[in-house]
Design an enzyme around this catalytic site. Structure first.
Site, short mmCIF file in Angstrom:
data_model
loop_
_atom_site.label_atom_id
_atom_site.label_comp_id
_atom_site.label_asym_id
_atom_site.label_seq_id
_atom_site.Cartn_x
_atom_site.Cartn_y
_atom_site.Cartn_z
N GLU A 171 0.79 -1.22 0.00
CA GLU A 171 0.00 0.00 0.00
C GLU A 171 0.83 1.29 0.00
O GLU A 171 0.87 2.04 0.99
CB GLU A 171 -0.99 0.00 1.17
CG GLU A 171 -1.97 -1.15 1.10
CD GLU A 171 -3.04 -1.14 2.18
OE1 GLU A 171 -4.01 -1.90 2.04
OE2 GLU A 171 -2.91 -0.38 3.16
N ASN A 297 -5.42 -4.89 -2.64
CA ASN A 297 -6.15 -4.88 -1.37
C ASN A 297 -7.42 -4.07 -1.57
O ASN A 297 -7.35 -2.92 -2.03
CB ASN A 297 -5.32 -4.21 -0.26
CG ASN A 297 -4.07 -5.00 0.10
OD1 ASN A 297 -3.86 -6.10 -0.39
ND2 ASN A 297 -3.25 -4.42 0.94
N GLU A 356 -5.45 -8.63 0.19
CA GLU A 356 -6.18 -8.35 1.44
C GLU A 356 -7.62 -8.05 1.10
O GLU A 356 -7.90 -7.31 0.16
CB GLU A 356 -5.63 -7.12 2.18
CG GLU A 356 -4.34 -7.31 2.92
CD GLU A 356 -3.91 -6.02 3.63
OE1 GLU A 356 -4.78 -5.24 4.07
OE2 GLU A 356 -2.69 -5.81 3.75
#
Length: 455
Positions: A171, A297, A356
């Site tokens: 991220e 994610n 995720e």
């Protein structure tokens, strides 16, 4: 218990079912065996930053309980475990002296993962920058990229022969924007120029790390993990549609364009030229940095309106009325399908993993059980969204639930629970929630369908 109607046979036979964690959120033992201080150790000790001054000093005590935690994953029936290496365990000061006991820990962990027949996916950086590097300027400083590459090489020389899947960064958006723009996460600074310079260092660090992965883990597939924003205009006004595209430029193409095109979005030079970094020869190289896979994610979309009073003329607004998790995040499973299609079409990405996906709820432990109906519905609906993307030709190779058990949820401390297993923090017992049983059943059904198709 929630019953699902998932068309599992659509998924590839070798689809990886996994769970994900991050070092600072689970390991604890923050001062054990020579580990240095990270920006999160410091941030947690800054008054008012983290819920009730919680910290990761003990967390889930995974550092001491990793064997039983891996047994728990084996019991869950999954194929793969995504974990992260803590940079301060390897280089307590960020660079210079290596701490061999840190490498020894991950050496044992990887062997333990393999011994249980699981596929390790190793994330090299999940937010725990050594504090000494932050003291010298942190991610906005160019040389942090070189230190990161040296750290990556050190880890790969030791573990690279046993890592089939490697992630450089988790991220980038959060690292740069939450860390250096809005200050909502470590190190808690607030400056647009620093944010964009941090993004550039990180983009450069990815390229350098990919070089090291090719050299020291030539058998591995390597990629990057992004929480790419699904930016949706809050109204049908043309200016809000423009703002949604601009948000994608600012939050996501700031990392995607360098990765795949070797440049930054033109709109940022138009709106905030003074904050953009200097690009030197070889900094951004989409050939050297090209990922073998893209880790996505996904939790929720963002809604945006135009706001001409701001340097980048947009503003995030509340999601429309609808169901929300305990984090206050709106629930839009179809957004995951849409995002996968967008990324594939815009960047010609061939291989995805959902690295995720999960949800926090106000879980209650009653008579040794947690009946988490909402999490089960969230899980099934989002797996349905993955299956829909696969039906539309997106190559998704795996799904990693966040998270295997409740853990330290950054600024929310231990107040938010994302786990398939309930963590009873006073005793460190891990107790399966109904969602863990559902996930196990889904994994088993997919396997059974594959076997029956082969016969």
């Amino acid at each position: 218990m929630t019953h699902h109607s998932l068309d599992l046979k659509v998924l590839p036979k070798d689809f990886l079912w996994g769970v994900a964690t991050a070092a600072y959120q689970i390991e604890g033992a923050t001062w054990a065996n020579g580990r240095g201080c990270s920006i999160w150790d410091t941030y947690c000790r800054t008054p008012g930053k983290v819920y009730e001054a919680h910290n990761g000093d003990v967390a889930c005590d995974h550092y001491h309980r990793w064997e039983e935690d891996l047994d728990l994953m084996k019991e869950l029936g999954i194929d793969s475990y995504r974990f992260s290496v803590a940079w301060p365990r390897i280089f307590p000061r960020g660079c210079g002296e290596v701490e061999p006991r840190g490498l020894d820990f991950y050496d044992r962990l990887v062997d333990g993962i393999l011994r249980r027949g699981l596929v390790p996916m190793c994330t090299l950086y999940h937010w725990d920058l050594p504090q000494e590097l932050e003291d010298r300027g942190g991610w906005p400083e160019r040389d942090v990229a070189d230190h990161f590459a040296d750290y990556a090489e050190t880890v790969l020389r030791r573990l690279g022969d046993r890592l089939p899947l490697i992630v450089t960064f988790n991220e980038p958006y959060c690292i740069c924007f939450n860390g250096y723009y809005n200050g909502s996460q470590a190190p808690g600074r607030k400056n647009l120029r620093l944010t964009h310079h941090a993004a550039h260092t990180l983009n450069r660090a990815h390229v350098l790390a990919m070089d090291r992965i090719r050299a020291y883990a030539p058998g591995a597939k390597a990629g990057i993990v992004m929480n790419t924003t699904l930016a949706l205009p809050a109204t049908d006004r043309p200016e809000d549609r423009v703002a949604a595209e601009l948000l994608m430029d600012w939050e996501d193409r700031l990392f995607l364009d360098p990765l795949f095109r070797g440049r930054y979005p033109e709109s940022l030079y138009r709106h905030v030229p003074e904050s953009m970094p200097e690009i030197r020869e070889g900094d951004l190289d989409p050939v050297r940095g090209e990922p073998d896979f893209f880790g996505l994610n996904y939790y929720f979309p963002s809604y945006v309106v135009a706001d001409p009073t701001r340097p980048i003329p947009l503003r995030l607004v509340d999601a429309p009325a609808g169901p929300r998790t305990a984090m206050g995040w709106c629930i839009v499973p179809s957004g995951l399908t849409e995002l996968l299609l967008r990324l594939r079409d815009e960047y010609a990405i061939e291989t995805f993993y959902i690295t995720e996906n999960g949800s926090a709820w106000n879980d209650v432990l009653e008579d040794g059980a947690v009946h988490d109906e909402e999490r089960q519905k969230f899980l099934v609906d989002h797996l349905g969204a993955v299956i829909e993307a696969v039906k539309q030709g997106v190559d998704v190779r795996g799904y990693y639930a966040w998270s295997v058990y409740d853990n330290f949820e950054w600024t929310f401390g231990f107040a938010k629970r994302f786990g398939l297993y309930y963590t009873d923090y006073p005793t460190q017992r891990r107790i399966p929630k109904d969602s863990a049983r559902l996930y196990k059943r889904i994994v088993e059904e997919h396997r059974t369908e594959n076997l029956s198709q082969r016969c």
